[in-house]
Design a protein around this motif. Structure first.
Motif, PDB file in Angstrom:
ATOM      1  N   GLU A   1       0.832  -1.199   0.000  1.00  0.00           N
ATOM      2  CA  GLU A   1       0.000   0.000   0.000  1.00  0.00           C
ATOM      3  C   GLU A   1       0.873   1.257   0.000  1.00  0.00           C
ATOM      4  N   ARG A   2       1.928   1.188   0.797  1.00  0.00           N
ATOM      5  CA  ARG A   2       2.820   2.331   0.952  1.00  0.00           C
ATOM      6  C   ARG A   2       3.574   2.635  -0.349  1.00  0.00           C
ATOM      7  N   ILE A   3       4.055   1.583  -1.027  1.00  0.00           N
ATOM      8  CA  ILE A   3       4.820   1.872  -2.244  1.00  0.00           C
ATOM      9  C   ILE A   3       3.893   2.300  -3.381  1.00  0.00           C
ATOM     10  N   TYR A   4       2.615   1.888  -3.307  1.00  0.00           N
ATOM     11  CA  TYR A   4       1.681   2.476  -4.272  1.00  0.00           C
ATOM     12  C   TYR A   4       1.613   3.985  -4.030  1.00  0.00           C
ATOM     13  N   ASP A   5       1.321   4.359  -2.783  1.00  0.00           N
ATOM     14  CA  ASP A   5       1.185   5.784  -2.452  1.00  0.00           C
ATOM     15  C   ASP A   5       2.455   6.568  -2.795  1.00  0.00           C
ATOM     16  N   LYS A   6       3.570   6.004  -2.390  1.00  0.00           N
ATOM     17  CA  LYS A   6       4.852   6.699  -2.511  1.00  0.00           C
ATOM     18  C   LYS A   6       5.325   6.848  -3.946  1.00  0.00           C
ATOM     19  N   THR A   7       5.086   5.817  -4.738  1.00  0.00           N
ATOM     20  CA  THR A   7       5.725   5.759  -6.060  1.00  0.00           C
ATOM     21  C   THR A   7       4.761   5.418  -7.191  1.00  0.00           C
ATOM     22  N   ALA A   8       4.027   4.324  -7.042  1.00  0.00           N
ATOM     23  CA  ALA A   8       3.218   3.874  -8.176  1.00  0.00           C
ATOM     24  C   ALA A   8       2.089   4.846  -8.477  1.00  0.00           C
ATOM     25  N   SER A   9       1.626   5.577  -7.473  1.00  0.00           N
ATOM     26  CA  SER A   9       0.585   6.578  -7.698  1.00  0.00           C
ATOM     27  C   SER A   9       1.017   7.585  -8.770  1.00  0.00           C
ATOM     28  N   LEU A  10       2.206   8.136  -8.630  1.00  0.00           N
ATOM     29  CA  LEU A  10       2.671   9.141  -9.595  1.00  0.00           C
ATOM     30  C   LEU A  10       2.977   8.506 -10.955  1.00  0.00           C
ATOM     31  N   PHE A  11       3.492   7.260 -10.963  1.00  0.00           N
ATOM     32  CA  PHE A  11       3.700   6.570 -12.239  1.00  0.00           C
ATOM     33  C   PHE A  11       2.355   6.380 -12.954  1.00  0.00           C
ATOM     34  N   THR A  12       1.336   6.004 -12.183  1.00  0.00           N
ATOM     35  CA  THR A  12      -0.004   5.805 -12.741  1.00  0.00           C
ATOM     36  C   THR A  12      -0.523   7.109 -13.348  1.00  0.00           C
ATOM     37  N   THR A  13      -0.361   8.181 -12.596  1.00  0.00           N
ATOM     38  CA  THR A  13      -0.810   9.491 -13.067  1.00  0.00           C
ATOM     39  C   THR A  13      -0.021   9.929 -14.300  1.00  0.00           C
ATOM     40  N   ALA A  14       1.278   9.653 -14.279  1.00  0.00           N
ATOM     41  CA  ALA A  14       2.132  10.042 -15.409  1.00  0.00           C
ATOM     42  C   ALA A  14       1.656   9.375 -16.700  1.00  0.00           C
ATOM     43  N   SER A  15       1.370   8.073 -16.641  1.00  0.00           N
ATOM     44  CA  SER A  15       1.003   7.366 -17.872  1.00  0.00           C
ATOM     45  C   SER A  15      -0.445   7.661 -18.265  1.00  0.00           C
ATOM     46  N   GLU A  16      -1.348   7.620 -17.290  1.00  0.00           N
ATOM     47  CA  GLU A  16      -2.759   7.840 -17.621  1.00  0.00           C
ATOM     48  C   GLU A  16      -2.981   9.254 -18.171  1.00  0.00           C
ATOM     49  N   SER A  17      -2.359  10.243 -17.525  1.00  0.00           N
ATOM     50  CA  SER A  17      -2.597  11.626 -17.967  1.00  0.00           C
ATOM     51  C   SER A  17      -2.019  11.858 -19.357  1.00  0.00           C
ATOM     52  N   GLY A  18      -0.881  11.231 -19.663  1.00  0.00           N
ATOM     53  CA  GLY A  18      -0.336  11.348 -21.018  1.00  0.00           C
ATOM     54  C   GLY A  18      -1.350  10.860 -22.039  1.00  0.00           C
ATOM     55  N   ALA A  19      -1.927   9.694 -21.754  1.00  0.00           N
ATOM     56  CA  ALA A  19      -2.908   9.119 -22.677  1.00  0.00           C
ATOM     57  C   ALA A  19      -4.138  10.017 -22.796  1.00  0.00           C
ATOM     58  N   LEU A  20      -4.662  10.455 -21.660  1.00  0.00           N
ATOM     59  CA  LEU A  20      -5.871  11.288 -21.684  1.00  0.00           C
ATOM     60  C   LEU A  20      -5.637  12.589 -22.438  1.00  0.00           C
ATOM     61  N   LEU A  21      -4.494  13.215 -22.215  1.00  0.00           N
ATOM     62  CA  LEU A  21      -4.224  14.512 -22.845  1.00  0.00           C
ATOM     63  C   LEU A  21      -3.957  14.381 -24.341  1.00  0.00           C
ATOM     64  N   SER A  22      -3.599  13.160 -24.774  1.00  0.00           N
ATOM     65  CA  SER A  22      -3.400  12.955 -26.220  1.00  0.00           C
ATOM     66  C   SER A  22      -4.734  12.755 -26.923  1.00  0.00           C
ATOM     67  N   GLY A  23      -5.797  12.578 -26.125  1.00  0.00           N
ATOM     68  CA  GLY A  23      -7.100  12.319 -26.722  1.00  0.00           C
ATOM     69  C   GLY A  23      -7.330  10.845 -27.010  1.00  0.00           C
ATOM     70  N   ALA A  24      -6.511   9.990 -26.411  1.00  0.00           N
ATOM     71  CA  ALA A  24      -6.671   8.544 -26.635  1.00  0.00           C
ATOM     72  C   ALA A  24      -7.999   8.060 -26.058  1.00  0.00           C
ATOM     73  N   SER A  25      -8.443   6.887 -26.498  1.00  0.00           N
ATOM     74  CA  SER A  25      -9.696   6.307 -26.002  1.00  0.00           C
ATOM     75  C   SER A  25      -9.561   5.937 -24.524  1.00  0.00           C
ATOM     76  N   GLU A  26     -10.725   5.753 -23.868  1.00  0.00           N
ATOM     77  CA  GLU A  26     -10.721   5.320 -22.465  1.00  0.00           C
ATOM     78  C   GLU A  26      -9.990   3.985 -22.328  1.00  0.00           C
ATOM     79  N   GLU A  27     -10.169   3.128 -23.336  1.00  0.00           N
ATOM     80  CA  GLU A  27      -9.543   1.803 -23.288  1.00  0.00           C
ATOM     81  C   GLU A  27      -8.009   1.931 -23.269  1.00  0.00           C
ATOM     82  N   THR A  28      -7.506   2.763 -24.153  1.00  0.00           N
ATOM     83  CA  THR A  28      -6.058   2.985 -24.206  1.00  0.00           C
ATOM     84  C   THR A  28      -5.573   3.632 -22.907  1.00  0.00           C
TER      85      THR A  28
END
Lengths: 335, 335
Positions: free
Chosen positions: B179-206
């Protein structure tokens, strides 16, 4: 000190907080509920910390300004309530970090987070609350308001940094002081009032008037705060009298004294002495015996007057009366 | 320690960072420029601080993930660049506060802000950078991304708080750790990848596929980080070996050792000892001589494998190859 201080001119009885808050009382209760609701997190340790910081409600001047500023255009008030909660939460987060950096043991007469749990916990709790306040603002869906909110956090931290950099420097100036109190205080007041107006759907003209109102009220508020540090009693203000000078900061009364007594260097010695009790006491007595505090109060009154002028073009509804009374309250408050 | 450690299984040569970054090299240069541009503030003291923290560029794994994740849908790349800068800046702000709270003297072999300028300056500078990163995200104009960004800051601080609360507790569990390493690290990795996709206009699936990729990569990244704390050398990692255990934290190798040796209590003694050199050395030697580090590495590899699976449905463009290579890079990195 109290026997010797030259009392600044004071207006007639201060309007009561209750009457000022009346037009938005129902909304304010919902804002309080929203904030108290934050305590319900699974992480019990965090919950305990949140309970401590959200327990004492404070005066809630900033959220009330947001709610009042949102009253000049028909709207359901929901976004204003969310924003009011965000503004208060940001203020709380700022206080936690400020108290940490300033080594303050007490806030509103209560032990600070850094005092009770240590500086490290206070840093992380402050971060958590900054971020939480930002999620609130996101819920308004208004990007302009969200961006202004983020800029406000930059200004708040920039103001705190300025304070740390000039501390103990005997060459502090009035310009630096005014810039610093904008960053530290008037920035958030400006955001509180402008965002309330914007989220209500008010016109740009109304939003600008309320933004300027917030700016002038915030400047007055901080100057009075700095005056209270010289003349308030420790119990009312919740921290020791003269603490700014003790921390090496020249606020308006000290600056005005120094400007009026270019030769004696008492204030400069006190800030440069890094806490020497004798130098501090000498400066405090000299300032109290001089017209400096009264002059500082006149500057605050001038900002208050400007705040009132900003309200001139707004419709004469109860919220406007409250914003006017808020000026009188800010100028006459004793704590 | 190094002579005695049991080397974990390692893949063949790590892909070079240069080849991974190739598809977004031009964009990454603009992200660097945007970050360096922050140094140009009027407040010279702040400018000096920013120069220090932005001088060493680091590996920039997070912004590169954002840029690569934004490559699966035609777009001008501007918002992805802004977001990549925000993600890196948030990471930098987090490091400043983490180093402050953890009393770390060095970061990437360089003196930390708290070490050079003191904790108080570091607190305020971190706040300033958190807020600046938020203004960047506001420039994308995407409220969903802005909100996720604010939530990420909540998770980052919550993770840090969790770490402080469990430190020196001999009853730490693997669930708490994950739980801690999600909060500490994987949370920002998740945001980094998801936001890149969303801002490119990619589909929800992508966007969902890339979000999950970021999560799994982030988990793998932190586990490898924690392994390096046991087996890296101080010069590569930029901090003393065994520092997690020294700070009372049981990371995956320590937890797996403890699970495999329920009777000996060596790890528990080390974390509870609050820095006793002998207890620490004994635990470090026992862990190094056990299969725990290899087992921890297998868990990281498993997350890496899951990250690769998430990419399965995406078009076979160079960015996908880079994201695949990023998994191998994260798993084989030595620092």
């Amino acid at each position: 000190m109290s026997a010797e201080r030259s009392a600044p001119p004071r207006r007639a009885p201060s309007p009561s907080i209750g009457s000022i808050y009346a037009p938005v009382q129902g909304q304010l209760a919902r804002v309080d509920d929203r904030l108290r609701g934050l305590v319900k997190v699974e992480f019990s340790y965090l919950s305990g910390l949140l309970d401590h910081v959200l327990e004492s409600k404070g005066k809630r001047v900033r959220p009330v300004i947001t709610l009042l500023a949102a009253s000049f255009h028909p709207n359901d008030g929901k976004n204003a309530e969310i924003m009011a909660a965000a503004v208060e939460l940001l203020h709380i987060a700022t206080l936690i970090h400020d108290d940490t950096v300033d080594n303050s043991a007490l806030r509103r007469g209560k032990a600070t987070v850094s005092n009770l749990w240590g500086k490290d916990i206070a840093v992380v709790l402050g971060d958590y609350l900054f971020a939480t306040s930002a999620t609130f603002v996101c819920d308004t869906g208004n990007i302009r308001v969200i961006r202004r909110f983020a800029e406000t956090i930059m200004e708040l931290s920039s103001g705190e940094l300025h304070e740390m950099v000039v501390a103990h420097d005997p060459k502090q100036t009035r310009d630096q002081y005014l810039e610093r109190i904008y960053d530290k205080t008037a920035s958030l007041f400006t955001t509180a009032s402008e965002s309330g107006a914007l989220l209500s759907g008010a016109s740009e003209e109304t939003a600008t008037a309320l933004k300027k109102y917030g700016y002038n009220l915030g400047m007055a508020f901080q100057i009075v705060d700095d005056i209270l540090d010289f003349e308030g009693n420790a119990q009312d203000v919740g921290k020791p009298v003269g603490s700014d000078l003790l921390h090496g900061l020249m606020t308006l009364p000290a600056l005005l004294y120094a400007e009026g007594h270019p030769g004696d260097g008492l204030v400069q010695d006190a800030v440069a002495s890094r806490g020497d009790a004798k130098a501090l006491d000498t400066a405090l007595r000299a300032i109290a015996a001089s017209p400096a505090v009264g002059k500082a109060y006149a500057v605050a009154e001038d900002y208050g007057q400007k705040a009132l002028v900003c309200l001139g073009g707004l419709p004469d509804i109860p919220a406007r009366g409250s914003l006017e009374d808020m000026v009188a309250y800010v100028l006459t408050r004793r704590a």
